[in-house]
Motif scaffolding. Structure first.
Motif, PDB file in Angstrom:
ATOM      1  N   SER A 190       0.905  -1.324   0.068  1.00  0.00           N
ATOM      2  CA  SER A 190       0.019  -0.062   0.033  1.00  0.00           C
ATOM      3  C   SER A 190       0.800   1.405   0.009  1.00  0.00           C
ATOM      4  CB  SER A 190      -1.006  -0.017   1.299  1.00  0.00           C
ATOM      5  OG  SER A 190      -0.093   0.038   2.394  1.00  0.00           O
ATOM      6  N   GLU A 191       0.235   2.520   0.314  1.00  0.00           N
ATOM      7  CA  GLU A 191       1.256   3.749   0.117  1.00  0.00           C
ATOM      8  C   GLU A 191       2.105   3.474   1.424  1.00  0.00           C
ATOM      9  OE1 GLU A 191       1.156   6.439  -1.604  1.00  0.00           O
ATOM     10  OE2 GLU A 191      -0.038   5.078  -3.192  1.00  0.00           O
ATOM     11  N   ASP A 220      -8.718   0.592  -3.802  1.00  0.00           N
ATOM     12  CA  ASP A 220      -8.989  -0.313  -2.519  1.00  0.00           C
ATOM     13  C   ASP A 220      -8.375   1.018  -1.274  1.00  0.00           C
ATOM     14  OD1 ASP A 220      -9.860  -2.663  -3.092  1.00  0.00           O
ATOM     15  OD2 ASP A 220      -8.085  -3.508  -3.823  1.00  0.00           O
ATOM     16  N   SER A 274      -4.774   3.018  -1.451  1.00  0.00           N
ATOM     17  CA  SER A 274      -4.001   2.045  -2.525  1.00  0.00           C
ATOM     18  C   SER A 274      -4.107   3.265  -3.717  1.00  0.00           C
ATOM     19  CB  SER A 274      -4.602   0.994  -2.937  1.00  0.00           C
ATOM     20  OG  SER A 274      -4.159   0.340  -4.284  1.00  0.00           O
TER      21      SER A 274
END
Length: 398
Positions: free
Chosen positions: A127-128, A284, A287
């Protein structure tokens, strides 16, 4: 002393090696950091007892010191989003044992291990903020041992103090969490192969936590496209009057020429359409990868633009107010860039006509006071859902 392997570490390392190639490209740059944690080794008790039995002694008690505090400091260069080269210094601590025998005697052994390493580090972003790591490398390690004996026991080696420098392999896995673009935390499990000071080969495992600082990190630049200037209207020419000579009687003078029609003034660009796409349907949580439902919505939008005379497409990302303003700004920019890339690569839009930018949390559509609270509960996130969006404006002429 002899140090033995832990099978679980091998399985984890293999999993990381398979996962790392799936990652995609990221920023480059220098970084530095340090870890501290718990190092452990398994001492070969059977060998110690056998050595004392060779002296005619029976081992009554054997106390091992198999754990100590270890640390490492490192620096590296991020080649891309997947891979980095990392080098550093490590100290795995000290390990040892004390054996008591019959006839009465004691044998004590201690060993320390430290050195330099050079690793290739693979990263798989989840993810980030979250990512998993896998590493493999080589070490130049120095081990130092000291042995002493009392009573009936004797030191079983030629020297009571010895050292050994050797080149060995190392590998490991871990996870990372980014607090900001510059600062992140790592949790790692690593295995160091070694050759100890009396010629035995084995492993030392270290589980550690630490911080990484990346130099020169900043928010990604917003891509902009200059708007085409509107041409100024061309002034109409003045009518031309033709007059015959005065004295001579002649046929009637020709009529004045009619003025030429003025060219049409180009119409100023207007907003042809504006579409708000829910970020929850496009991505998501946390994301920037467009998911299948989002691709369907973007495919429909691109299909609607076919045949439309547009001059520019503006894509603006928006977030809700949860989280830091700095993080939300970067997330909105990256989501706008992801939507832009999809429409250009899949839908065939001209990249030089697309402007991508992020507004972060600065332009909410929810009414202040209607969504109360600061904790990211499910109810608050549902209330703030309209704020999480990507806005697409198509500018052109009719």
């Amino acid at each position: 002393m002899k140090f033995t392997a832990t099978p679980a570490m091998l399985a984890i390392a293999a999993l990381a090696a398979m996962a790392a190639p799936a990652a995609q490209a990221q920023d480059t740059g220098w970084y530095a950091g340090g870890n501290v944690g718990r190092a452990g080794a398994t001492i070969d008790d059977d060998r110690i007892r056998a050595g004392l039995a060779g002296q005619g002694l029976v081992t009554n008690a054997l106390a091992n010191r198999e754990h100590d505090t270890g640390y490492k400091v490192f620096g590296g260069y991020q080649l891309n989003r997947n891979f980095a080269i990392e080098g550093g210094y490590f100290d795995l601590g000290e390990f040892g044992y004390t054996a008591r025998t019959t006839p009465a005697g004691t044998l004590t052994g201690d060993m320390s291990a430290r050195g330099l390493n050079l690793d290739v580090v693979g990263t798989l972003p989840l993810s980030e903020r979250f990512s998993v790591l896998g590493r493999v490398g080589v070490t130049s390690m120095r081990t130092e041992g000291s042995f002493s004996a009392t009573g009936a026991a004797r030191v079983p080696y030629a020297s009571a103090n010895s050292s050994q420098t050797s080149v060995n392999a190392k590998w490991g896995v871990g996870v990372a969490y980014a607090f900001t673009e510059s600062l992140s935390m790592r949790l790692e499990a690593e295995r160091y192969r070694l050759k100890d000071s009396v010629g035995n080969r084995g492993d030392v495992d270290m589980v550690s936590v630490g911080l990484v600082y990346r130099f020169g990190q900043s928010s990604p630049a917003t891509r902009t496209v200059a708007a085409a200037p509107v041409p100024a209207p061309v002034p109409a020419p003045q009518p031309v009057q033709v007059t015959p000579p005065a004295p001579a009687p002649a046929p009637a003078p020709p009529p004045a020429l009619a003025p030429a029609p003025a060219p049409a003034v180009a119409a100023a660009p207007v907003v042809l359409t504006r579409v708000n796409l829910s970020a929850d349907s496009l991505f998501d949580f946390d994301s920037t990868v467009v998911k299948p439902a989002g691709r369907t919505a973007l495919d429909k939008l691109v299909a609607d633009l076919r045949g439309v005379r547009y001059g520019a497409v503006r894509v603006t990302g928006h977030t809700d107010r949860l989280g830091s303003a700095d993080y939300n700004a970067r997330l909105s920019e990256r989501r706008a860039a992801a939507v832009t890339d999809y429409m250009v690569q899949t839908g065939g839009l001209a990249r030089d006509k697309v402007v991508a930018s992020g507004a972060g949390e600065t332009m909410p559509v929810t009414v202040a006071g209607n969504c109360r609270g600061a904790s990211p509960t499910a109810a608050l996130r549902a209330c703030l859902q309209p704020d999480r969006r990507v806005e697409v404006e198509v500018h052109g002429t009719r």
